[in-house]
Design a protein around this motif. Structure first.
Motif, short mmCIF file in Angstrom:
data_model
loop_
_atom_site.label_atom_id
_atom_site.label_comp_id
_atom_site.label_asym_id
_atom_site.label_seq_id
_atom_site.Cartn_x
_atom_site.Cartn_y
_atom_site.Cartn_z
N GLN A 862 39.90 24.91 27.37
CA GLN A 862 40.37 25.62 26.19
C GLN A 862 39.49 25.33 24.89
O GLN A 862 39.03 24.30 24.95
N SER A 863 39.49 26.18 24.13
CA SER A 863 38.50 26.12 22.78
C SER A 863 39.37 24.88 22.09
O SER A 863 40.54 24.55 22.07
N HIS A 864 38.51 24.46 21.17
CA HIS A 864 38.86 23.17 20.48
C HIS A 864 39.41 21.91 21.25
O HIS A 864 39.95 20.77 20.71
N SER A 865 39.16 21.89 22.68
CA SER A 865 39.23 20.72 23.35
C SER A 865 38.09 19.67 23.01
O SER A 865 37.16 20.03 22.37
N ARG A 866 38.46 18.32 23.29
CA ARG A 866 37.46 17.42 23.14
C ARG A 866 36.56 17.39 24.46
O ARG A 866 36.83 17.79 25.46
N ILE A 867 35.17 17.15 24.21
CA ILE A 867 34.19 16.71 24.98
C ILE A 867 33.49 15.55 24.45
O ILE A 867 33.34 15.24 23.56
N TRP A 868 32.87 15.02 25.51
CA TRP A 868 31.91 13.70 25.26
C TRP A 868 30.55 14.06 25.68
O TRP A 868 30.28 14.57 26.81
N LEU A 869 29.49 13.84 25.10
CA LEU A 869 28.14 13.97 25.45
C LEU A 869 27.53 12.65 25.61
O LEU A 869 27.76 11.77 24.94
N CYS A 870 26.92 12.54 26.75
CA CYS A 870 26.32 11.13 27.19
C CYS A 870 24.80 11.61 27.57
O CYS A 870 24.50 11.80 28.86
N PRO A 871 23.98 11.53 26.26
CA PRO A 871 22.63 12.05 26.78
C PRO A 871 21.96 10.88 27.14
O PRO A 871 22.17 9.77 27.04
N THR A 872 20.59 11.14 28.00
CA THR A 872 19.86 10.11 28.51
C THR A 872 18.31 10.61 28.03
O THR A 872 18.18 11.61 27.71
N SER A 905 32.17 14.37 20.58
CA SER A 905 31.78 12.84 20.57
C SER A 905 30.80 12.65 21.60
O SER A 905 30.38 13.43 22.39
N TYR A 906 30.13 11.52 21.26
CA TYR A 906 29.25 11.03 22.06
C TYR A 906 29.72 9.67 22.42
O TYR A 906 30.78 9.02 22.38
N HIS A 1123 29.99 11.19 16.03
CA HIS A 1123 31.08 10.42 16.08
C HIS A 1123 30.92 9.85 17.54
O HIS A 1123 30.62 10.32 18.73
N ILE A 1124 31.29 8.53 17.85
CA ILE A 1124 31.15 7.79 18.81
C ILE A 1124 32.38 7.24 19.63
O ILE A 1124 32.96 6.31 18.64
N GLY A 1125 32.87 7.31 20.78
CA GLY A 1125 34.23 6.34 21.15
C GLY A 1125 35.28 7.30 21.54
O GLY A 1125 35.21 8.61 21.82
N VAL A 1126 36.59 6.70 21.37
CA VAL A 1126 37.67 7.67 21.87
C VAL A 1126 38.32 8.56 20.75
O VAL A 1126 37.62 8.67 19.46
#
Length: 1126
Positions: A862-872, A905-906, A1123-1126
């Motif tokens: 759903q929109s406005h849900s949280r996602i976390w990006l983990c780039p390499t 977030s990252y 933003h990084i973390g929880v």
């Protein structure tokens, strides 16, 4: 004292004696004085230990009646028993004196002289006094009884033998001593004395070649020693005589076991011989322990436990100041280093280096052997570099070789040796640095050395020819000059021809020749070369034991030969054989980590190029080896340097994930990318792992683990500041000792059923906990493919191909972003950022839109849900969260960007997010500190004029229910900032931030006095910490050397305990940043009238803030915050 001695009592004091040499030369247990008044009455003094200067002291007195006899006899006697005497010992001197002669000396001490013994006159110091019977003098006179005539005759005969060298006297002495032994059976109290008395003349006869049997003599001393155990007063002397018998037996028969036993016995004897005693002077003299030490030093190197133990015993026999201590240290170092070369134990090479450093210290400038000892230390450091890869060791080895060469000028007989050794070490450095000057000088040095060692010279082939051939082959691999290769082959062939089949270095020449032949095969494709190369490698392996460290190199050369043939002939069997040798080389247990890691890297590369099924195995082997290698480093910076040394391995974590993805094993891909990335954080966090569950299951084991973790951590911290080489080696040895105990505790924990995976790399099931509040998107930038893997809240991962993205294009995109942001910083706030808009549109179209499609269509997120990006890799330098289409829909509405759709977030790694969530279990009372430094001082950056107003603003926005403090101005020091970080749960930090791209652990916040570094922050464990806002530049950008380690200030705060962090990707303009800060805290504490402060709202608050300030803050200053973390 004139007058007659009639009816007088005379007190005689025996004070001391000098020049007390025993006629037979036998070492006495002690010396005593005998006063014979008549044929029936004799007085004996106490037995006094003979001093090293052949003197003795008594202080004994006896009261004698002058009526008993007109004269008296004074005897000095040697006793060979301290406990119970067998007979009266041996006479050193005898003197007849009348009472009047005694009294003529008055009350002054006097020294009567005795007949000479072995060139000197024994003497006593006596003192007399007349006393009256009423003085109640009670000095006892003993009844002499009947002496053992046989014992006396034996002693006399032996003394005659010593002075006359007449064998008949020796035979008579032995015969009489044997009769005494016959009269003293095993149960007799004098049996031990009789054994020793018989053994001694037999030993002297053997020494003088008048008796042939030494074995019986040795057995007699052994039997006597059994009857005189450790605390027996005659134990030391008996022990000494047994060592003498063993030493002489070795001297005549060259039995190594005897000299080893003699050394062991001396180890027990010397502590029993007090300083200043005659026995100690003999035992420590040139014919005593020094002789044994010298013989032991000349024994062949024995690397068995028994052989090493002997070397340690010999070393213990050489205390500080002993002239043989340097040689004892040297031979102990040689033994443990040879064992290292055979078995590969890292403790051995560390010990060898420590021992060699002490030898060098004991042999200062001007010492005759200093050059040799420096050379040995250099070679040991070189061996440790090859095994562990510490560049300091290599540089020190080269420096030492240079010093040795200076000490061996032209004309020195060993100059050739130093030339070859320095040349060999420069070859090693060339392989690390590719500096052509090193290999050019190495070849020049080897040629000069070879000129000093023409054919027929002892060292012509063993070192110099090999070094020159190796240098030429090495230069060929870089410059491809055919003449170098052909000469290398010729030199190796010459060296091989000169070597015997049992030469311990033959395997080196075999594999060097094999390597050169492989190089020529690739050039000429002459099949004979590669066939011979394979045969040579197989022969070199046959020469080595299964655990010899050098088998690794032979496996490598054999792999090289098979790969060379496969590249030309394309036979699948050759590729299979090459892979098998990759496997054997990289897993050979006694070779050091660096060599095995490099082989695993090459294996992975070849498996990818030739699409071999072993590719994933190669990657996993690499990760396992690198983890083991980094764990040997005691502190953070050396670990990072050790990882960065493998430049060619930077991409292996993403390449491994790409490999698993291409094999449709997405779970494994997630595990591999996690295992390969962030190893620095993973290793450091091992000592901070929460153990609440373990404490419930086994509190004793949990306590043991925590205590050992603390000790290991303390050892790591203390070693980090050591610069002295010897002290660093000792610290490293202690660190390894503690680490082994820690590892044993971890193994014990894993034996518990519920903790079998304790501290092991997390499985996909464990890692999926990171996605508990929303999917985690891992972006993989590999040379083989670029894609994304979405880890959902539950179920299998989803693969998102990025077909229009290649690694080269990503690198270009990253560079374009850098230029665009730099350009934007020079523009006015209202000027459109067209370059950035184009780039962000590219990020949206080619990277984030395919991912969003999967999130929306497959995961139904759903929109406005949280996602976390983990780039390499290259993805870490691209602002993925700011991806934006910058397009209008047909209905004239704006097409949403990523931050319109989701709260981004990252996370540096999935493990970091899992760990932060685990630490959220315990509720804490909030406390908020604002730390600001706007006036850092000269040379530390420009003044930040908006800092104070920013701090005031934040202070007002924080709920009044929280405990609020502010640190700024002169109070904002490194120490105060560190203390504030530890004591507060929420932190806002406004100051200059600096990312050190060459040494990221030195990245820092600028305080008033000293920098607050990333290392400072990592050293602190703050499990109660919750949120940090880093209003400073470059706080969330990693270094270029190891981008996948994500080593930056924000990650450091997360590691130390902060669960939620806002950081920056580039430079922040403090004049406009305060708008973002104000909006952020307004949203952060919106609807928090009850005083609850929830750090998990930070990502949402930042998302709202960046939307809210669009008209006030330029694009690059909005997207700088992440933003990084929880």
């Amino acid at each position: 004292m004139p007058g007659s001695s009639d009816s007088q009592y005379i007190r005689l004091e025996v004070i001391n004696g000098k020049n007390l040499r025993v006629p037979s030369g036998r070492i006495p247990t002690g010396i005593y004085v005998s006063i014979n008044v008549d044929s029936r009455r004799r007085w004996k003094s106490v037995i006094s230990v003979l001093s090293s200067d052949e003197s003795a002291a008594w202080g004994d007195t006896v009261t004698l009646s002058s009526q008993a006899s007109p004269a008296l006899s004074v005897e000095i006697r040697a006793s060979y028993e301290a406990d119970r005497m067998l007979g009266s010992g041996e006479i050193i001197g005898e003197l007849q004196m009348s009472w009047d002669e005694l009294l003529d000396h008055g009350d002054k001490p006097f020294d009567p002289s005795f007949p000479p013994v072995r060139g000197v006159h024994p003497s006593l110091t006596l003192k007399v006094a007349v006393v009256h019977a009423c003085d109640n003098q009670t000095d006892a006179l003993s009844d002499t009884g009947k002496l053992l005539e046989t014992q006396m005759r034996a002693t006399q005969q032996f003394a005659k033998y010593v002075t006359s060298e007449n064998v008949s006297h020796l035979n008579a002495a032995v015969e009489h001593f044997q009769l005494v032994l016959d009269q003293c059976p095993v149960s007799h109290p004098d049996h031990a004395a009789a054994l020793a008395n018989l053994a001694y003349p037999c030993l002297q006869g053997y020494i003088r070649k008048d008796i042939q049997d030494i074995d019986t003599t040795t057995s007699l001393f052994r039997d006597a020693l059994v009857l005189r155990p450790q605390r027996h007063p005659d134990h030391p002397l008996t022990l000494y005589y047994l060592t003498e018998a063993l030493t002489w037996r070795h001297n005549k028969k060259s039995t190594a076991a005897d000299i080893r036993e003699a050394a062991q016995l001396y180890r027990g004897l010397l502590p029993l011989c007090p300083e200043g005693t005659y026995l100690r002077s003999i035992a420590t003299g040139p014919n005593g322990v020094d002789y044994v030490i010298g013989v032991c030093n000349n024994l062949p190197i024995d690397t068995s436990d028994e052989g090493i133990h002997l070397r340690r015993v010999v070393f213990e026999l050489c205390p500080l100041g002993h002239q043989l201590r340097p040689s004892a240290l040297h031979w102990l170092a040689q033994a443990v280093e040879v064992r290292f070369q055979q078995c590969g134990s890292i403790d051995d090479i560390y010990e060898a280096i420590q021992l060699r450093r002490e030898v060098v210290f004991l042999c200062p400038e001007g010492h005759a052997d200093r050059d040799s000892y420096l050379n040995n230390l250099a070679l040991s450091l070189e061996s440790r570099f090859i095994h562990q890869g510490k560049l300091n060791d290599l540089e020190e080895a080269i420096s030492l070789h240079e010093e040795v060469l200076r000490l061996r000028p032209v004309g020195h007989k060993y100059r050739y040796f130093s030339l070859g050794n320095l040349g060999g070490t420069l070859i090693i450095r060339f392989n690390k640095r590719d500096d052509i000057d090193d290999i050019t000088r190495a070849i020049s040095l080897c040629r000069e050395a070879l000129a000093l060692c023409p054919p027929g010279h002892l060292r012509h082939d063993t070192i110099l020819n090999n070094n020159l051939a190796l240098a030429l082959n090495t230069r060929y691999t870089k410059l491809h000059v055919s003449e170098d290769l052909n000469e290398a082959i010729d030199r190796n062939r010459e060296s091989l021809r000169l070597k015997q089949h049992d030469d311990p270095e033959r395997h080196v020449t075999l594999r060097n020749l094999s390597s050169a032949l492989c190089s020529r095969f690739i050039q000429t494709q002459e099949n004979e070369d590669v066939e011979e190369a394979i045969t040579l490698c197989q022969e070199s392996l046959a020469d080595l034991s299964l655990l010899h460290p050098d088998r690794h190199h032979s496996y490598c050369r054999l792999r090289e030969a098979y790969m060379s043939r496969y590249c030309v002939q394309c036979e699948p069997a050759d590729l299979a054989l090459a892979v098998e040798n990759f496997r054997l080389a990289s897993r050979h247990p006694t070779q050091g980590f660096p060599e095995r890691i490099m082989e695993a890297i090459v294996w992975a590369r070849h498996a990818e190029v030739y699409q071999h099924e072993s590719a994933l195995e190669a990657y996993m082997t690499f990760f396992e080896l690198l983890d083991g290698h980094l764990a040997t480093r005691s502190s953070t910076i050396p670990r990072r340097e050790a990882a960065a040394a493998f430049h060619c391995a930077r991409s292996l974590p993403v390449d491994a994930a790409s490999c698993a993805t291409r094999r449709n094993n997405l779970r494994h891909a997630v595990e591999l990318v996690e295992q390969g990335r962030g190893q620095q954080w993973s290793l450091a966090s091992r000592l901070k792992t929460p153990v609440e569950d373990l404490e419930s299951a086994n509190p004793t084991l949990a306590h043991k683990y925590l205590e050992l973790s603390k000790h290991v951590s303390n050892a790591a911290h203390s070693s980090a500041t050591i610069t002295d080489g010897a002290a660093a080696d000792r610290a490293a040895t202690e660190y390894r000792r503690l680490t082994r105990q820690w590892e044993a505790a971890v193994a014990e924990i894993r034996d518990l059923r519920a903790f079998s995976r304790f501290l092991l790399p997390l499985s996909y099931q464990d890692l999926q906990a990171a996605a508990r509040q929303g999917p985690v998107i891992i972006l993989i930038a590999s040379q083989y493919s670029c894609s994304a893997i979405i880890v959902p809240t539950s179920g299998d991962p989803h693969h998102v191909p990025l077909p229009s993205v290649a690694l080269g294009e990503l690198t270009n995109l990253k560079d374009r972003f850098t230029r665009a942001i730099r350009h934007a910083s020079t523009m006015g706030p209202k000027v459109p950022r067209n370059d950035l808009i184009v780039l962000l549109r590219t990020v949206w179209d080619e990277i984030m839109l395919p991912i969003v499609n999967v999130l929306q269509q497959d995961l139904k997120l759903q929109s406005h849900s949280r996602i976390w990006l983990c780039p390499t890799a290259a993805f870490t330098s691209i602002p993925l969260h700011a991806a934006h289409p910058f397009r209008t829909n047909p209905d004239r509405s704006k097409e949403p960007c990523l931050e319109d759709l989701y709260i981004c977030s990252y996370t540096p790694t999935l493990s970091a997010l899992v760990r932060s969530r685990q630490l959220m279990k315990k509720p804490v009372t909030p406390s908020f500190v604002t730390i600001g430094q706007g006036q850092p001082g000269t040379g530390k950056g420009k003044a930040l004029l908006a800092v104070d107003s920013e701090l005031e603003l934040v202070h007002k926005l924080v709920p009044a229910t929280a405990n609020r403090t502010t640190i700024s101005g002169d109070a904002a020091t490194r120490a105060n900032a560190l203390e504030a970080l530890q004591q507060n749960t929420w932190v806002h930090l406004a100051c200059h931030g600096k990312q050190d791209r060459t040494q990221p652990y030195n990245s820092h916040f600028v305080m008033k006095d000293e920098h607050l570094t990333l290392l400072d922050i990592m050293d602190k464990d703050i499990p109660h910490a919750e949120f940090a806002f880093l209003s400073a530049c470059h706080t969330a950008v990693g270094d270029e050397e190891t981008p996948d380690e994500v080593i930056h200030l924000a990650a450091g705060l997360q590691f130390s305990g902060f669960k939620s962090v806002v950081g920056t990707l580039w430079e922040v303009d403090d004049a406009v940043a305060k708008h973002v800060v104000e909006a952020f805290y307004k949203y952060m504490f919106k609807d928090s009238e009850d005083g609850v402060m929830d750090c998990t709202k930070a990502a949402w608050a930042l998302n709202c803030a960046t939307h809210a300030v669009k008209t006030k803050v330029p694009l690059e200053q909005r997207m700088v915050f992440i933003h990084i973390g929880v």
